[in-house]
Scaffold this active site. Structure first.
Site, PDB file in Angstrom:
ATOM      1  N   GLY A  15     -17.961   2.260  -4.823  1.00  0.00           N
ATOM      2  CA  GLY A  15     -17.332   2.761  -3.851  1.00  0.00           C
ATOM      3  C   GLY A  15     -16.698   2.438  -2.586  1.00  0.00           C
ATOM      4  O   GLY A  15     -16.554   3.068  -1.644  1.00  0.00           O
TER       5      GLY A  15
ATOM      6  N   ASP B 239      -5.787  -1.302 -10.301  1.00  0.00           N
ATOM      7  CA  ASP B 239      -6.992  -1.690 -10.465  1.00  0.00           C
ATOM      8  C   ASP B 239      -7.483  -2.306 -11.752  1.00  0.00           C
ATOM      9  O   ASP B 239      -8.032  -3.626 -11.777  1.00  0.00           O
ATOM     10  CB  ASP B 239      -8.047  -0.577 -10.213  1.00  0.00           C
ATOM     11  CG  ASP B 239      -7.822  -0.048  -8.640  1.00  0.00           C
ATOM     12  OD1 ASP B 239      -7.099  -0.516  -8.106  1.00  0.00           O
ATOM     13  OD2 ASP B 239      -8.485   1.011  -8.576  1.00  0.00           O
TER      14      ASP B 239
ATOM     15  N   THR C 172       2.825   2.044  -2.323  1.00  0.00           N
ATOM     16  CA  THR C 172       4.199   1.554  -2.730  1.00  0.00           C
ATOM     17  C   THR C 172       4.083   2.000  -4.147  1.00  0.00           C
ATOM     18  O   THR C 172       5.069   2.107  -4.837  1.00  0.00           O
ATOM     19  CB  THR C 172       4.297  -0.091  -2.953  1.00  0.00           C
ATOM     20  OG1 THR C 172       2.962  -0.469  -3.123  1.00  0.00           O
ATOM     21  CG2 THR C 172       4.814  -0.375  -1.461  1.00  0.00           C
TER      22      THR C 172
ATOM     23  N   GLU D 225       0.722  -1.156   0.036  1.00  0.00           N
ATOM     24  CA  GLU D 225       0.096  -0.041   0.098  1.00  0.00           C
ATOM     25  C   GLU D 225       0.792   1.115   0.010  1.00  0.00           C
ATOM     26  O   GLU D 225       1.802   1.293   0.711  1.00  0.00           O
ATOM     27  CB  GLU D 225      -0.852  -0.038   1.319  1.00  0.00           C
ATOM     28  CG  GLU D 225      -2.255   0.485   0.949  1.00  0.00           C
ATOM     29  CD  GLU D 225      -3.133  -0.276   0.187  1.00  0.00           C
ATOM     30  OE1 GLU D 225      -3.242   0.209  -1.000  1.00  0.00           O
ATOM     31  OE2 GLU D 225      -3.716  -1.343   0.586  1.00  0.00           O
TER      32      GLU D 225
ATOM     33  N   SER E  94     -13.002  -1.471  -6.598  1.00  0.00           N
ATOM     34  CA  SER E  94     -13.001  -0.983  -7.753  1.00  0.00           C
ATOM     35  C   SER E  94     -13.966  -1.532  -8.867  1.00  0.00           C
ATOM     36  O   SER E  94     -13.838  -1.977  -9.849  1.00  0.00           O
ATOM     37  CB  SER E  94     -11.485  -1.402  -8.204  1.00  0.00           C
ATOM     38  OG  SER E  94     -11.029  -0.482  -8.926  1.00  0.00           O
TER      39      SER E  94
HETATM   40  P1  ADP Z   1     -15.131   2.015  -6.963  1.00  0.00           P
HETATM   41  O1  ADP Z   1     -14.138   2.373  -6.028  1.00  0.00           O
HETATM   42  O2  ADP Z   1     -16.006   0.909  -6.633  1.00  0.00           O
HETATM   43  O3  ADP Z   1     -14.521   2.067  -8.227  1.00  0.00           O
HETATM   44  P2  ADP Z   1     -15.741   4.677  -8.358  1.00  0.00           P
HETATM   45  O4  ADP Z   1     -16.416   5.758  -7.720  1.00  0.00           O
HETATM   46  O5  ADP Z   1     -14.234   4.636  -8.973  1.00  0.00           O
HETATM   47  O6  ADP Z   1     -15.742   3.433  -6.864  1.00  0.00           O
HETATM   48  O7  ADP Z   1     -16.717   3.972  -9.400  1.00  0.00           O
HETATM   49  C1  ADP Z   1     -18.019   3.955  -9.273  1.00  0.00           C
HETATM   50  C2  ADP Z   1     -18.712   4.149 -10.339  1.00  0.00           C
HETATM   51  O8  ADP Z   1     -18.578   3.251 -11.566  1.00  0.00           O
HETATM   52  C3  ADP Z   1     -20.262   4.431 -10.333  1.00  0.00           C
HETATM   53  O9  ADP Z   1     -20.869   5.584  -9.799  1.00  0.00           O
HETATM   54  C4  ADP Z   1     -20.694   4.196 -11.714  1.00  0.00           C
HETATM   55  O10 ADP Z   1     -20.842   5.362 -12.532  1.00  0.00           O
HETATM   56  C5  ADP Z   1     -19.972   3.078 -12.207  1.00  0.00           C
HETATM   57  N1  ADP Z   1     -20.215   1.891 -12.164  1.00  0.00           N
HETATM   58  C6  ADP Z   1     -19.468   0.790 -11.366  1.00  0.00           C
HETATM   59  N2  ADP Z   1     -20.407  -0.451 -11.370  1.00  0.00           N
HETATM   60  C7  ADP Z   1     -21.459  -0.213 -11.974  1.00  0.00           C
HETATM   61  C8  ADP Z   1     -22.745  -0.866 -12.288  1.00  0.00           C
HETATM   62  N3  ADP Z   1     -22.737  -2.468 -11.765  1.00  0.00           N
HETATM   63  N4  ADP Z   1     -23.480  -0.447 -13.166  1.00  0.00           N
HETATM   64  C9  ADP Z   1     -23.406   1.152 -13.522  1.00  0.00           C
HETATM   65  N5  ADP Z   1     -22.268   1.749 -13.276  1.00  0.00           N
HETATM   66  C10 ADP Z   1     -21.412   1.021 -12.477  1.00  0.00           C
HETATM   67 MG    MG Z   2     -12.776   3.225  -8.941  1.00  0.00          MG
END
Ligand code: ADP
Ligand code: MG
Length: 380
Positions: A118, A168, A33, A31, A122
């Site tokens: 979120g 990721d 890194t 982490e 990822s």
């Molecule tokens: P994470 O850490 O999970 O990557 P992010 O904020 O980087 O969080 O990404 C989340 C975004 O990716 C969501 O707001 C959406 O726009 C998109 N996303 C992820 N999974 C889906 C899904 N199953 N259907 C639609 N959009 C998705």
């Molecule tokens: Mg993301």
């Protein structure tokens, strides 16, 4: 999930397409890194984004997101960027594929996923990797797998406003069941290591908090590392990143850099060694050592790098009390999840108690995500 997608596709577009999926990821160790030219050690998980796709013979993409309950139609020129964020990930992948000389034309698609959004697993990389991989196959482009990961990363940079590293997308594209991947962030070379902890579970506890400090602290940590590396470089010109420095070389400059920068660099150099120690331990199937390294990482992130927080330290201490084999904060810090390697027979008591104690102290339960190391981008 596949059945549901097929139903919606049939209803929305009629007929059927081809199915593709790609996964979320964990990072077992390594982490802070990446920007120090060191190693990370991710693996793809059994939570994925799945898409059904069929070429439609036009120059338009027509997409339906089951999870957002939203339909979006967009063209493939730069000016056609859709407003909906979820659709921008797909649009970005199309654009980035074209920028690399790949063919992309219109298609119909329905998507859904079970990577929590979120939470640090990822979901966005799973989404990008699914489409990067699928488009490469469907249009017969011969873009290599590492470049597919780059397509996802550039999508985040250029279309979604997230300035992320490559880990990721790399993990999502290259993931292999029962294997973690040692990625050298400087040379981008990688190697698979078996990870099949029979008798243990891998579980994430999501504190569901995100502290404000995260981005300014991140920049400060980077600056400290660069400062320490620069001081070492004055004596050892071959040191480009902290990952090139020996522990002793850091000692040599102890009086020349602020005490805080020294502690940050001490963590990073320790962490680089821990990743390698974990690789050695995995080759012996020694999960107890793996777990001990995870605790050491947590200690370093909490006390030397100072990117933990009360909630994560609490979950980490609780893991120790329950005899959990390994536990540490996963991700940049200041919130998010701990990742825990726990013997099956201890699992139920640990999870029940973590929920109860955490709720009593912080007013809500942590979310629990069991994960199994699984395949990455694939055609179903
Ligand atoms: P994470 O850490 O999970 O990557 P992010 O904020 O980087 O969080 O990404 C989340 C975004 O990716 C969501 O707001 C959406 O726009 C998109 N996303 C992820 N999974 C889906 C899904 N199953 N259907 C639609 N959009 C998705
Ligand atoms: Mg993301």
């Amino acid at each position: 999930m596949k059945t549901r997608i097929a139903e919606v596709f049939q209803k929305q577009f009629g007929g059927e397409g081809a199915f593709f999926a790609s996964s979320g990821r964990i990072n077992l160790i390594g982490e802070h890194t990446d920007y120090n030219g060191g190693y990370v050690f991710p693996g793809a998980i059994d939570k994925c984004l799945m898409a059904e796709i069929r070429l439609n013979g036009t120059d338009k993409v027509r997409a339906f997101s089951i999870d957002c309950d939203d339909y979006c139609e967009f063209g493939l020129e730069e000016a056609d960027k859709p407003a909906a964020l979820w659709a921008r990930y797909i649009f970005g992948v199309c654009r980035e594929t074209r920028k690399r000389g790949g063919k992309v034309e219109g298609f119909d698609t329905v998507l859904a996923g079970d990577v929590p959004l979120g939470a640090g697993l990822s979901s966005s990389a799973a989404l990008e990797s699914t489409y990067a991989f699928a488009i490469n196959e469907l249009f017969g482009n011969k873009i290599g797998s590492f470049e597919l990961a780059r397509i996802g990363q550039s999508t985040e940079h250029n279309y979604c406003g997230v300035n992320c590293g490559i880990m990721d997308q790399f993990a999502s594209v290259h993931g292999k069941k029962d294997n973690l991947m040692l990625l050298n962030c400087k040379t981008l070379e990688y190697k698979y290591y078996p990870f099949n902890p029979v008798g243990y579970k891998l579980v994430l506890l999501d504190s569901c908090v995100k502290h404000e400090l995260a981005s300014s602290a991140y920049n400060k940590r980077r600056a400290s590392c660069e400062n320490a590396a620069a001081a070492i470089r004055r004596r050892h010109p071959e040191v480009e990143f902290l990952s090139d420095a020996h522990r002793l070389w850091l000692e040599e400059v102890k009086g020349e850099i602020p005490a805080e920068d020294f502690l940050r660099a001490e963590y990073v150099i320790g962490e680089l060694q821990r990743v390698l120690d974990v690789c050695d331990a995995l080759e012996r199937g020694d999960y107890e050592t793996v777990g001990e390294m995870m605790y050491q990482t947590h200690f370093g992130m909490s006390k030397l790098y100072e990117v933990s927080c009360e909630e994560l330290d609490f979950l980490n201490r609780l893991a120790r009390l329950h005899g959990v084999t390994g536990s540490r904060v996963m991700g940049g810090g200041f919130g998010g999840c701990t990742i825990n390697l726990v013997k099956e027979e201890l699992y139920d008591a640990f999870i029940a108690d973590a929920k109860k104690q955490f709720a009593a102290k912080f007013g809500h339960e942590p979310k629990v995500y069991d994960v199994v190391i699984s395949d990455g981008a694939r055609r179903l």
